[in-house]
Design an enzyme around this catalytic site. Structure first.
Site, PDB file in Angstrom:
ATOM      1  N   THR A   1      55.820  -1.495  -4.137  1.00 20.73           N
ATOM      2  CA  THR A   1      56.346  -1.539  -5.503  1.00 20.73           C
ATOM      3  C   THR A   1      57.216  -2.782  -5.574  1.00 20.73           C
ATOM      4  O   THR A   1      58.252  -2.861  -4.918  1.00 20.73           O
ATOM      5  CB  THR A   1      57.158  -0.283  -5.831  1.00 20.73           C
ATOM      6  OG1 THR A   1      56.272   0.837  -5.817  1.00 20.73           O
ATOM      7  CG2 THR A   1      57.793  -0.395  -7.208  1.00 20.73           C
TER       8      THR A   1
ATOM      9  N   LYS B   1      66.155  -0.087  -6.136  1.00 24.37           N
ATOM     10  CA  LYS B   1      65.349  -1.322  -6.087  1.00 24.37           C
ATOM     11  C   LYS B   1      64.345  -1.342  -7.244  1.00 24.37           C
ATOM     12  O   LYS B   1      64.241  -2.315  -7.991  1.00 24.37           O
ATOM     13  CB  LYS B   1      64.596  -1.414  -4.759  1.00 24.37           C
ATOM     14  CG  LYS B   1      63.681  -2.635  -4.665  1.00 24.37           C
ATOM     15  CD  LYS B   1      62.549  -2.464  -3.645  1.00 24.37           C
ATOM     16  CE  LYS B   1      61.423  -1.620  -4.176  1.00 24.37           C
ATOM     17  NZ  LYS B   1      60.188  -1.624  -3.381  1.00 24.37           N
TER      18      LYS B   1
ATOM     19  N   LYS C   1      53.556   0.804 -12.585  1.00 17.02           N
ATOM     20  CA  LYS C   1      54.505   1.502 -11.718  1.00 17.02           C
ATOM     21  C   LYS C   1      55.901   1.496 -12.340  1.00 17.02           C
ATOM     22  O   LYS C   1      56.637   2.489 -12.257  1.00 17.02           O
ATOM     23  CB  LYS C   1      54.531   0.851 -10.326  1.00 17.02           C
ATOM     24  CG  LYS C   1      55.471   1.520  -9.317  1.00 17.02           C
ATOM     25  CD  LYS C   1      55.022   2.933  -8.924  1.00 17.02           C
ATOM     26  CE  LYS C   1      56.061   3.682  -8.098  1.00 17.02           C
ATOM     27  NZ  LYS C   1      56.073   3.336  -6.669  1.00 17.02           N
TER      28      LYS C   1
END
Lengths: 296, 296
Positions: free
Chosen positions: A99, A242, A174
């Site tokens: 990701t 993150k 995502k």
């Protein structure tokens, strides 16, 4: 796909280890690099071949997969001197499943193209359990024909495999996923706190609301864990911070104001500040408890 | 339950009309009061008897149901001079199905008890469609034995019927429901805006994320409506603002800080300010669009 197709794999953490294992089990020759060699032991025992850099992996591979940690790691793996694109032969394909930043995905795609190579961005959802059971959701960006070619390999790792559009679209999808989870988690936590404080049985409350219009994966899966005091990962708060950071950065780049995501991000930073970075994302509940003067 | 049990019904709006219709269809004698008599026409044609006040309804009933608009209406219906509790005979039961204040539910329970009467708070979820199909979720507070007695009537109106605890618990559970929906809707809206701005096909994005860990009723049901530009109610923004207001007031009373709910509440007030009060809750998307400079 020819079983002689040479697969490279970079990154054998909790996710990568299982995913690479499925490819290996499907009968492909696999070469591996990861920062900590001991984490690849099981794969090497199973027939994978060790390489000493991403460059070396790429040298001997037709298709290189990666799933590492941060966008800076992805950049290093692909674009540095000892990186994948320096080693890959013309016609080779790279698939980053980390990701990571959509912008970086486009950069890798462009750099690959300059070398007459192909690139997909294909982050996953479903966690360590999904990786183990080969039931991951895989969201893919890049050229359709490249996606079609890689699909048999994706099918060894996941179930809901979608082609979302041009380079970066997998990462963007995502981000859509993470943005929705972020605020839904706030809803899950706040409604449970309210249930607790108002004297309801929180488990009964989850049962009463979880199957109707207020239902979510979050309340039905994280809800019971929170009620049982189970704050184990699942998915690390550190990693979620993150991901939200990437989403906020991309949103800012696109001039998009997302106040709900920002609020969630702030509270997750507080969670990290309180030492909860290695707990599951549902441990945000503890931050809201403390904020409301509730002692455990 | 004896089919001679005399049922009173107060409030025949979109919800009440269908719900009362189910009780009538089950063969009970029903008397009705509502502010606008024309809204009871269908029920009167079907055999219900008109009464000219909540007091008059209560006079001739063993069990009185109500589903009206605001907590102030509930207070008026039950506790005023011409209200239900003034007219109800000893041993009678009242069931308020309005989404209303938990504190008021306790007050009605206490006042009923003083008259040797019984009270339940039993708000519902499932909207006009659920009311029509008799598939409502019904969340009930009050005495268990009273709940058990009224259950056969609830079963004519709903499916997921839960006893949640002492008086006020039904309303509290409904608040849990609304708190979770409020922030989940923010997540739904923000992730769709991101999908749109990043060039994804939003319908594809919903399909890609809706069945996994980011899934919610909201993204899977409101998401496609938003994508199709369908902002019809469903559930009015005006009513949702009322519900969130009750939740925030109760939370404040209990010293509970719920920043996600507050944020959602503020944005829904903005929606009302922009003339969207009579649109469905998913029309909050339009506020976020305008905020982000997106023209329709």
């Amino acid at each position: 796909m020819e079983k002689s197709t040479r697969i490279g794999w970079i990154g054998t953490g909790v996710m990568g280890r299982s995913m690479c294992g499925h490819v290996l089990a499907a009968g492909f020759p696999v070469s591996v690099f990861t920062r900590t060699r001991s984490k690849a032991k099981e794969l090497l025992d199973g027939g994978a071949v060790w390489k000493k850099s991403p460059y070396e992996v790429a040298k001997g591979s037709d298709i290189v997969f990666s799933i590492v940690s941060l966008p800076s790691d992805v950049e290093d793996v692909y674009l540095s001197e000892h990186g994948v694109l320096a080693g890959l032969s013309e016609g080779g394909t790279v698939v980053d499943m980390t990701t990571s930043s959509p912008k970086l995905a486009v950069k890798i795609y462009d750099e690959a193209k300059k070398k007459s190579c192909f690139a997909l961005d294909a982050p996953v959802s479903g966690g360590d359990v999904g990786a183990k059971n080969a039931s991951l959701a895989i969201m893919t960006g890049g050229d359709r024909k490249v996606f079609d070619r890689v699909l048999p390999l994706f099918e060894t790792m996941g179930k809901a495999i979608t082609y979302m559009g041009k380079a970066g679209s997998g990462q963007h999808t995502k981000m859509v996923n993470q943005i929705h989870i972020a605020t839904t988690m706030i809803g899950t936590i706040e409604c449970l706190l309210y249930a607790y404080r108002s004297g309801l049985d929180p488990s009964e409350a989850i049962r009463a609301i979880g199957s109707g219009a207020a239902g979510s994966w979050s309340i039905n899966n994280y809800g019971p864990r929170i009620v049982n005091g189970d704050f184990e990962p699942g998915f690390f708060i550190d990693h979620f911070i993150k991901d939200m950071g990437i989403a906020l950065e991309e949103a800012k780049r696109m001039s998009l104001s997302l106040p709900g995501l920002s609020l969630a991000h702030e509270f997750y930073i507080a969670a990290k500040a309180q030492g909860l970075g290695k707990r599951g994302t549902q441990a945000l509940y503890l931050v809201f408890e403390r904020m409301n003067g509730i002692e455990r």
